[in-house]
Design a protein around this motif. Structure first.
Motif: not given
Length: 344
Positions: A83-103
């Motif tokens: 899990w510690d590695s999966i949490l930083r994989d692109d599928p999850i990170v990109e989903e979070a990045l789409a929600i967060l502000p652009k900066d």
């Protein structure tokens, strides 16, 4: 005068080595303390250099529901290690990045997120850490949605739902100065034990009679101690009276000038033997006087790491055709000799 090289093969006098070791106990503790302070100092410097300033953290617990109907091995793959590695994989990170502000950047999110499972494979704890408490809160919130969407895409998982979330808290870094002190003390103690033992074994100083007699075929007359040991004084008197004989003239040669108040050793020897006329240097007319006398009495300071100096002095006197009638060790440690010879 000097024995052949076989004397170097003599066995180690462990009692002498042990007594010398005991004399160095203070040094061992000093080195141990110094090592502890040095290691702790290095730790504090490295910690200060690598410090990122005050950090803030939001910790969230998620409840994971697995699709056991179709995938019984789900917990074997999605476990505490992965899990510690999966949490930083692109599928999850990109989903979070789409929600967060652009900066926000992908690198910032990956550096912020860590995960762990403390026991139950269904409970996942996610930590969002940042220098800005607001950004830590925003990343933690974004992961609530990105993890839920991630579960929808994975056949082994049914849902990942937020269970609880702590308030944003300052991160208090654990101070390991005490651990560094302990580590330094252990390393320093081990090193000092070895170092002191090594130097004790290689010490070429003269401490006892056999240190001299094992090396040279020169009569050993005795010792003069700092506190005037009666045992050593009597032995020296008998040896000087018998080995030097009467009606002869001898001169003292100190192998370490300046180690004793001028004339003090000479005066003590003169009390025992009237034929000891004075102290001479190893130069000029003194050598002529020494050659015309009955011999030289070497004066060797106790425990001064002067084995090479004594060897050089003996060799020089031999080249100058000077007789060496005997040797005396002075400034000997009374306590050391009492322990070595078990004198009460």
């Amino acid at each position: 005068m000097e024995k052949d090289s076989t004397y170097m093969q003599r066995s180690i006098d462990w009692k002498k080595v042990w007594l010398l070791y005991c004399k160095k106990i203070g040094m061992i503790f000093w080195l141990t303390g110094m090592a502890a302070v040095i290691v702790a100092g290095i730790y504090r410097v490295v910690k200060a250099i690598n410090s990122e300033g005050q950090l803030y953290r939001v910790s969230s617990d998620y409840y994971i529901t697995f699709n056991f109907d179709e995938h019984e091995s789900g917990p074997d793959y999605y476990n505490a290690y992965t899990w510690d590695s999966i949490l930083r994989d692109d599928p999850i990170v990109e989903e979070a990045l789409a929600i967060l502000p652009k900066d926000y950047t992908k690198e910032e999110i990956k550096a912020s997120i860590t995960g762990e499972m403390l026991g139950d494979y269904r409970i996942l704890t996610v930590h969002a850490t940042s220098k800005d408490p607001v950004r830590a809160e925003e990343i933690a919130y974004a992961y609530t949605q990105s993890l839920a969407r991630f579960a929808e895409k994975i056949d082994m998982l049914d849902t990942i739902e937020i269970w609880s979330r702590e308030k944003c808290q300052p991160v208090v870094e654990k101070d390991l100065t005490g651990n560094a002190l302990l580590l330094g003390a252990i390393l320093g103690f081990a090193f000092s034990l070895f170092a002191v033992a090594f130097f004790c074994l290689l010490d070429d100083s003269f401490y006892i009679e056999c240190d001299f007699t094992d090396c040279y075929e020169i009569p050993f007359l005795g010792m003069i101690t700092k506190k005037g040991s009666a045992f050593c004084k009597q032995e020296l008197k008998e040896n000087v009276s018998y080995l030097l004989g009467k009606d002869k003239t001898y001169y003292c040669v100190n192998v370490a000038v300046g180690k004793e108040t001028e004339g003090s050793v000479f005066e003590k020897l003169k009390e025992i033997h009237n034929g000891i006329s004075g102290e001479l240097s190893l130069q000029g007319s003194d050598l002529d006087t020494l050659r015309n006398s009955s011999g030289a009495v070497l004066l060797i300071p106790w425990g001064e790491k002067n084995g090479k100096t004594v060897k050089k002095t003996v060799s020089f006197l031999q080249k100058q055709d000077c007789i060496i009638a005997g040797a005396v060790i002075y400034q000997a440690d009374d306590r050391f000799l009492k322990r070595y010879y078990s004198i009460k």
